[in-house]
Scaffold this motif. Structure first.
Motif, mmCIF file in Angstrom:
data_model
loop_
_atom_site.group_PDB
_atom_site.id
_atom_site.type_symbol
_atom_site.label_atom_id
_atom_site.label_comp_id
_atom_site.label_asym_id
_atom_site.label_seq_id
_atom_site.Cartn_x
_atom_site.Cartn_y
_atom_site.Cartn_z
ATOM 1 N N SER A 1 0.877 -0.732 -0.274
ATOM 2 C CA SER A 1 -0.297 -0.454 -0.159
ATOM 3 C C SER A 1 0.800 1.426 -0.421
ATOM 4 N N PHE B 1 2.454 1.795 -3.457
ATOM 5 C CA PHE B 1 1.243 2.079 -4.771
ATOM 6 C C PHE B 1 0.900 4.017 -3.796
ATOM 7 N N ASN B 2 1.223 4.138 -3.000
ATOM 8 C CA ASN B 2 0.274 5.643 -2.848
ATOM 9 C C ASN B 2 1.726 6.360 -2.743
ATOM 10 N N LYS C 1 1.331 6.837 -6.996
ATOM 11 C CA LYS C 1 0.936 7.652 -6.975
ATOM 12 C C LYS C 1 1.427 9.298 -6.830
ATOM 13 N N ASN D 1 0.930 10.691 -4.127
ATOM 14 C CA ASN D 1 0.286 10.826 -3.252
ATOM 15 C C ASN D 1 1.021 11.401 -1.838
ATOM 16 N N GLU E 1 -7.493 -1.064 -2.438
ATOM 17 C CA GLU E 1 -6.485 -0.760 -3.458
ATOM 18 C C GLU E 1 -5.852 0.278 -2.044
ATOM 19 N N ASN E 2 -6.131 1.249 -1.319
ATOM 20 C CA ASN E 2 -5.723 1.742 -0.214
ATOM 21 C C ASN E 2 -5.344 3.015 -1.104
ATOM 22 N N LEU F 1 -4.865 6.109 -0.827
ATOM 23 C CA LEU F 1 -5.271 8.080 0.800
ATOM 24 C C LEU F 1 -5.774 8.968 -0.779
ATOM 25 N N ARG F 2 -5.910 8.744 -2.342
ATOM 26 C CA ARG F 2 -7.211 9.761 -3.069
ATOM 27 C C ARG F 2 -9.239 9.090 -2.112
#
Lengths: 790, 338
Positions: free
Chosen positions: A558, A561-562, A565, A567, B329-330, B332-333
């Protein structure tokens, strides 16, 4: 389950539109999924005869036609190839509409007027599989005897509605038009039209039948039909098949399909001349026996699959599909028609094994009433006779293990039913509803028809009554019971922990409980992984082979993944279960399911942010007896990790994630806490401490210490001084600054402490504190060679 | 009569020249101080004829009050002016962004679960948690799902060995509670459940449920409807309408599905409710007599109801989430939005 609306209307004479029918049946338990309209847009298309075809003067590929539409003649331009003078064709007139909504207008094509358009079967909304007589490509051409100027929709039966019902698994009787019609009749309180049937003459016949597996075949009926004339079925029958989603083939096959849709009983037609020695055997296949089914596929069977064979070859996979060797074709002269009852479970398993789910198997899977075979046979024979397909020759074979026309009996307990429903339905209303559903009631005993296998007791009778009395008539009462509700201590602590983390800026995540072997291995800290790992026998894929034994793998995924992205970096946490087999010899429990908390982040924050989050969590949970100690976990940075203990018990760890192949350019910090050991903290008692009446005195202390000394060691030294000199008024030792570098000896670092003094019974005096500080400084210097930073 | 006009004039002339608090204080001392003008005037009283003394005194007092009032008015005015200068010099741009420490958030499924559970706790239900791995007796047999039922197929259920599965519903814990306790039983069980579905926009092999069970004497289907109607009104608002539709579950009879009036269009028909005005919310029914017999509860003495709902479905409908995979999917958005 598709039901042709015009067909349903023929069976029940209700007075309602299709939406009302759909609503009422839905509310009576036969839920409508969708309503689909056929030919609803078509308008203004009529039959016309091509009188004359001439070349278009100004285009090579077009022709100019004169067309007779009965009351007048039109000129139409076309590019179609399959037309000829004298052909009768569908003509879309000026201002007409095709099946897809296209509007047709009078126009000029290369200077010549065209007053409409000729239509293909596709333009009428259907395809060649549904109307086999239509050409592969080109204009639909009618048989010669069609009247001109007639609405094409009527002749070809283009308009209808199909209702798609969701049938629950207990109601195999509703997997048929007749079954739905029975429900419809009960809903509208109308009579259900009786189907016309042919009487059977059941006796020995020309064939020699042998039912070898009587567990899987409870009934087997067969009838020979001779001198078949294979041709197309009449339009009305083909229409009903098409609307029900089945393509017409030929008259005999169509009749078997028609009766299956109508009654719910699958039938099969064998080419009787292909059956060797007129022997029909119902048996299990041999291991590895092969058969080519009529879809042209070679299939490898095993001994669990039930087949119909003669004395040398397989003729059909029972209840699923026929073999190619005995398929009906245009040469077929004689047919053996089968109506049987096969075991639902076996058919389901076989269809699954063969990956071959057919309309027939889908019905057999749902446990069909064994009496239905007889009903369907009688109906099929009636239609065969009526449509003049062939001669019904000799007697019908009937093997039946069950007692025909038997009823299950249930007492009609009016009070019990009303108590269960919370209603006051009159007995006469109950009886009326049940009779509509073809139950018989005599002397307060309900006789359940054999097609209602689902009706076993009072509760089932209650549901039948409620369905037609109306679920909407249930009262809105509340149970007269005064339990006190509440949450349990584990959930209360989980919620507390989550809220504390949320207040610290952390986001809760959820990952699947599945993991790959690598993920289970890499982050597992226990022993005997292979003995304890929980393997799924039928996983969805390698990634999902096991039940997770840690939350770290999911957390790292996770975070990555972020990060990818882009984020904004945030703290994430998951509170979830991890799984282990219980490897104890006297295992009472098969598996252990432990709640674990995992916290993770990347970005600017470091080890001490993570430690702070945990300390903060502990303080809020009123856990004060905790400590951090050395740790040597492989996947963490060698010198940036610690084990966490509460009341001297290990409960988890924290540290910087270390992986040489790390996917992202940022350090990842992780913490894992096993919650089982702190659940007893859910209801910790808090005791109020009186507020201080006397002021505190603060003193700063900056020490120069050897770089290798830990904060804990220095803290303990100060504590040693406190205890030795009984300095009870020293209440707090807070480290607020650590500095190394410029202006300092390279082996030294500066540690800044804030000391807080307080007495509960008096106001402290400066002189008193000065003396303590002097003593402390000389103690540090003399015993530990620690000096003040000046 | 006495004439104090000179003194008054003198006072007002001086007051006109006062432009700060310090000068005002000097003025005050000049007139009202120990040796101030007023004091001095008071001393004059000894030279006044006895019969006029009273009149003289009272006129001085009036003058004193008048001038004192002027001083205090001037003081307030000067004070306000000085404060205003400070305020002006400390002017800020209030449209600059606020400073705060960002809070985290619970996962949206936790939020929905908490909301649902709290309603049932208020209605007297007790929360129990079950297992993720169960034996087939509790997952199937006890719930009247016989050996040949399709739900037992490997296509639908994850097996650990031939006797153990990943729970396909949270109902096994209901069986365990009924085995251990005598009615009245009134429980609610949130939990993770598993079905062997390939992942797509509407399916995940793992999802979350909340199920409830009430077993007692004289529990009726109308009680079930009343309970769930109240629940729906608490969850979606008091105007919410509910509708029971017949359905089938092996473990309840009679069974129903409950729809709620669409919370987007309030029942008039929209995309969310596919123009039906209703949204399917949960499955429910009266506990099947066989289920009660399986746990040695006499169905002639006790009856009960049970219900169950999927959290992802409810969350998707409440928030208009169009892809179930987002929950796991976790991103953050996604997490930050709720």
């Amino acid at each position: 389950m598709y039901v042709c609306y015009s067909w349903l209307k023929k069976l029940v004479n209700f007075d309602a539109d299709v939406n009302e029918v759909a609503d009422k049946l839905t509310m009576a338990g036969t839920k409508v999924e969708t309503i689909k309209y056929f030919g609803d847009k078509i308008n203004g298309i009529v039959t016309g005869k091509i009188l004359e075809i001439k070349k278009h003067p100004d285009a090579d590929k077009l022709v100019v036609m004169q067309i007779d539409i009965g009351d007048k003649k039109l000129q139409i331009i076309t590019g179609a190839k399959n037309i000829f003078e004298g052909a009768i064709v569908p003509v879309a007139l000026h201002n007409s509409v095709l099946a897809d909504g296209t509007k047709i207008k009078k126009s000029k094509i290369r200077g010549e007027i065209s007053e409409g358009m000729l239509c293909s079967i596709q333009e009428l909304g259907y395809n060649k599989n549904q109307y086999p007589e239509a050409p592969e490509d080109g204009i639909y051409i009618f048989k010669n005897d069609v009247e001109l100027g007639k609405d094409v929709c009527e002749i070809l039966e283009l308009k209808d509605i199909v209702i798609d019902f969701e049938i629950t698994s207990n109601r195999s009787d509703c997997l048929s038009v007749y079954g739905i019609a029975r429900e419809t009749a009960a809903v509208f309180d109308k009579d259900l039209k009786k189907l016309r049937l042919e009487d059977l003459d059941i006796e020995e016949n020309n064939f020699d039948f042998e039912i070898k597996n009587r567990d899987l075949c409870k009934r087997y009926m067969a009838q020979e039909i001779k001198n078949i004339k294979i041709e197309a079925s009449p339009q009305w029958l083909r229409h009903r098949l098409i609307i029900s989603g089945i393509n017409p083939v030929n008259n005999i096959v169509d009749v078997t399909n028609y009766v299956m849709i109508e009654t719910g009983q699958p039938l099969h037609a064998f080419d009787a001349d292909k059956i060797n020695n007129k022997r029909v055997i119902v048996r299990n296949a041999f291991e590895d026996e092969k058969v080519k089914t009529l879809d042209g596929t070679e299939r490898n069977l095993n001994k669990d699959i039930l087949v119909i064979s003669d004395d040398e070859k397989i003729l059909a996979l029972a209840g699923i599909m026929g073999a190619e060797n005995s398929k009906i074709n245009s040469e077929t002269k004689n047919v053996l028609l089968e109506a049987a009852n096969f075991d639902a479970y076996n058919i389901r398993q076989s269809a699954k094994k063969l990956n071959l789910r057919t309309d027939a198997s889908a019905k057999f899977e749902k446990e069909i009433d064994f009496n239905l075979a007889e009903f369907a046979m009688k109906r099929a024979l009636y239609l065969i006779k009526e449509l003049n397909i062939g001669e019904i020759d000799g007697k019908t074979f009937d093997f039946c293990l069950m007692e025909k026309n038997s009823f299950r009996k249930i007492n009609l307990n009016v009070d019990k039913i009303n108590n269960l429903l919370g209603l006051n339905v009159l007995k006469e209303d109950m009886v009326k509803i049940l009779e509509k559903l073809e139950f018989k009631i005599e002397n307060d005993v309900v006789y359940v028809p054999s097609f209602r296998k689902d009706i076993e007791g009072d509760a089932d009778i209650a549901e039948e009554i409620l369905r037609f009395y109306g679920y909407e008539k249930l009262n809105l009462s509340l149970p007269k019971n005064n339990n006190v509700g509440g949450n349990n201590k584990n959930n209360i602590l989980d919620n507390k922990i989550k809220n504390i983390l949320v207040a610290q800026g952390a986001f809760e995540i959820k990952n699947f409980s599945f993991a790959s072997y690598e993920e289970c291995k890499k982050f597992y800290l226990g022993n005997d992984l292979d003995k304890k790992i929980v393997k799924i026998l039928n996983p969805l894929g390698e990634e999902f082979n096991f039940m997770r034994n840690n939350l770290v793998a999911g957390m790292i995924k996770s975070l990555v993944f972020n990060f990818n992205k882009k984020n904004q970096a945030r703290v994430l946490f998951e509170l979830g279960k991890v799984f282990e087999l219980n490897s104890d010899s006297d295992r009472e429990k098969f598996a252990n399911e432990k709640k674990v908390l995992c916290i993770g982040f990347y970005g600017e924050k470091d080890f001490f942010d993570m430690k702070g989050i945990i300390e903060n969590l502990f303080y809020e949970l009123k856990i004060f007896e905790f400590n951090f100690d050395k740790s040597d976990i492989k996947f963490l940075h060698k010198h940036r990790q610690a084990k966490i203990f509460v009341d001297g018990r290990y409960i988890g760890y924290l540290g910087e994630y270390f992986d040489e192949a790390q996917e992202i350019k940022s350090r990842i910090y992780l913490a894992v806490l096993e919650l089982e050991n702190i659940y007893n903290r859910a209801f910790c008692k808090v005791k109020f401490k009186e507020l201080n009446k006397f002021p505190e005195i603060e003193r700063d202390l900056a020490l120069l210490v050897n770089k290798n000394m830990t904060a804990k060691e220095i803290y303990n030294i100060i504590l040693e001084f406190k205890q030795k000199n009984k300095v009870g008024i020293l209440k707090k030792i807070d480290l607020f600054d650590v500095y190394e570098g410029k202006n300092l000896d390279k082996d030294l670092k500066s540690m800044g402490y804030k000391l807080i003094f307080r007495a509960n019974d008096r106001t402290l005096k400066d002189e008193e504190i000065n003396l303590i500080m002097e003593n402390m400084i000389s103690f540090l210097r003399e015993k530990y060679d620690i000096n003040l930073r000046v | 009569m006495f004439d104090f006009n000179d003194l008054r004039k003198k006072f007002f002339d001086l007051l006109d020249g006062v432009d700060n608090l310090k000068k005002l204080e000097e003025l005050r001392i000049k007139f009202f101080g120990k040796n101030g003008e007023i004091k001095n005037l008071m001393c004059e009283i000894k030279n006044i004829a006895t019969e006029n003394k009273k009149e003289f005194g009272s006129q001085i007092n009036n003058l004193k009050s008048e001038l004192e009032l002027k001083v205090s008015e001037a003081k307030k005015k000067l004070h306000d002016a000085e404060q205003n200068i400070r305020f002006e010099s400390e002017k800020i741009d209030i449209s600059l962004p606020g400073k705060y420490k960002k809070l985290g958030k619970l996962h949206v499924l936790s939020m929905v679960e908490n909301e649902i559970i709290n309603i049932f706790i208020q209605m007297g239900f007790e929360v129990v948690n079950g297992f993720n791995i169960e034996d087939i007796e509790h997952n199937f047999t006890g719930l009247n799902i016989d050996e040949k039922h399709p739900a037992r197929d490997e296509q639908d259920t994850f097996y650990i060995d031939k006797n153990h599965v990943l729970v396909t519903a949270t109902s096994p814990i209901q069986i365990r509670v009924m085995e251990k306790r005598k009615p009245p039983i009134k429980i609610i069980s949130p939990g993770t459940v598993y079905r062997s579905d390939e992942i797509d926009a509407t399916h995940t092999p793992m999802f979350n449920q909340v199920e409830g069970l009430l077993v007692d004497k004289n529990i009726s289907m109308s009680d079930l409807r009343g309970t769930l109607d109240l629940f729906a009104k608490k969850l979606f608002g008091s105007e919410t309408k509910t509708r029971f539709r017949p359905h089938y579950f092996p473990f309840t009879e009679p069974s129903a599905e409950m729809d709620v009036s669409c919370f987007v269009c309030k029942g008039s028909g929209c995309k969310v409710c596919k123009n039906t005005g209703f949204i399917e919310l949960l499955g429910c029914g009266m506990v099947h007599p066989t289920v009660l017999k399986n746990v040695n509860i006499d169905p002639d003495e006790f009856s009960g109801f049970a219900f169950g709902m999927g959290l992802e479905r409810i969350a998707m409908q409440c928030f208009g989430i169009n892809d179930i995979r987002l929950f796991y999917e976790n991103d953050l958005r996604f997490l930050e939005q709720f």
